[in-house]
Design a protein around this motif. Sequence first.
Motif, PDB file in Angstrom:
ATOM      1  N   HIS A 186      79.771  59.432  67.851  1.00 45.78           N
ATOM      2  CA  HIS A 186      78.468  59.959  67.442  1.00 45.78           C
ATOM      3  C   HIS A 186      78.480  60.419  65.983  1.00 45.78           C
ATOM      4  N   LEU A 194      70.103  57.926  68.082  1.00 45.52           N
ATOM      5  CA  LEU A 194      71.454  58.358  67.735  1.00 45.52           C
ATOM      6  C   LEU A 194      72.158  57.279  66.922  1.00 45.52           C
ATOM      7  N   GLU A 232      75.857  55.760  65.095  1.00 47.86           N
ATOM      8  CA  GLU A 232      77.286  55.669  65.389  1.00 47.86           C
ATOM      9  C   GLU A 232      78.029  55.184  64.150  1.00 47.86           C
ATOM     10  N   CYS A 263      77.306  66.529  67.066  1.00 48.39           N
ATOM     11  CA  CYS A 263      77.864  65.246  67.499  1.00 48.39           C
ATOM     12  C   CYS A 263      79.354  65.150  67.193  1.00 48.39           C
ATOM     13  N   CYS A 308      71.576  62.398  65.052  1.00 50.90           N
ATOM     14  CA  CYS A 308      70.500  62.061  65.983  1.00 50.90           C
ATOM     15  C   CYS A 308      69.214  62.734  65.526  1.00 50.90           C
TER      16      CYS A 308
END
Length: 458
Positions: A197, A211, A213, A161, A200
């Motif tokens: 990102h 996912l 953040e 990510c 996940c």
Amino acid sequence: MRRTGQLGLGIAVTGPVHGLLGAAGIAAQPSAATGYGPLVDDPNGMLALPEGFSYRVVTQAGKTRLYSEHASPGIHDGAAAFPAPDGNVLVVLNHEVRGGPDDGGAVPHLRGYTWREDAGGGCTVVKTTPDGELIWETVALAGTSTNCAGGVTPWGTWLTCEETDKDGHGYVFEVDPVDLQANRDPQPIKALGRFVHEACCVDPDTLTIYLTEDTSNPYGTVYRWTPPTGFRGRSGALKALDVDAGELAAMAATDQAGNLVDDLDQGDTVGTSYTVEWVPIADRDAGQGSVRSIDGITRARKLEGAWWADHEGAPGAYLVSSFSDSHHGQIWHYDPAASTLTLTTVFAVEADGETVEAPDNIVAAPFGGLIVSTDGDGDDHLAGVADDGTAYPIARSQMGSEFTGPTFSPDGKVLFAGIQQPGVLLAITGPWQPDRPPGGTSAQRPFETDSTPTRSAR
């Protein structure tokens, strides 16, 4: 392959892949003990461990060498270990380089494995013996930015990510640890959105991806990607999808009174549970602004690690909210069957003379419970978390930098973990709880033969 500098890594053929999530992908079971005792300082100044534990350095930025003869890159972050077809271990390792290809610790831009020329992040694959001794390290992905954490897939690959949405970055990429040729011509998985990102995890039954953040202005959220009808998990399938494939949605949690939970920080008691709905994202490539800016969703400051495992018998996604309560941190568990989000662990924790707080990367342990790396204002630890939420220290960094990417070898005997600055990969061994076989008491359901490709190894 000659031009990329990866000629000669060897070729082996493997059949259908079973249990590639490994011991760490199996449902977490209650831990038989809560801790291994006080941590003993290392005279070499690297890693404090309990009595009876030891470590070895696997790779070290600027000191060990890649197969291409470049120095090993640094700024280590998320990682995952996979079984190699010959019985050895393959560790996919993120490098969270935020600058360009000339920055310290940058991943070399090997031809065919580089997405963009402006970025110095990426991934390497490290091959070790079963006990963690280095065999080789090679570039699997370059030209990405700020590769923070990620997640393993049930078909045996790593999703890395980009923890940035600047300058056209902000995507997830797939890295195949076994078939290095599959990593050529890297392409972002645009169906998973463009945002900051962090990590996940994948539901092995439905292939739904959750996912996290990690950002601010506004704070980030948790997303759910539901695959399109007929999607089959295999190496390379995600990057072949259109940007609008499946559905990307953001979490909206409500309390018992039906009120939206604006910030997960307001939950402070273990057992707190919210009902979850999902708000679809229309502009998932962030062409009109950040996807997290939509109304009516739940946010948190520094959403970090994610891992799929059971909690009290219910399979679901463990999610880390690191900055709650002045960076003490929380661990939540989302149960998709019940559509509930439950607080399972609250930090800070005092144990064996150590203060454990600020959880970050997370993995399920083969002997039960969870392992988290911490990144706080005080000492940084690897910590265990029993199924009842009790946390205990396993290691303390003496290098002045955070732990990253805890991941167990497929046999559950070696805990690989990184020290981010300047970048060291360590293999930790010791008397892991012997009364439980790797993976606890129930096995991860393997994928059917026809959904898993036959692949070659380098």
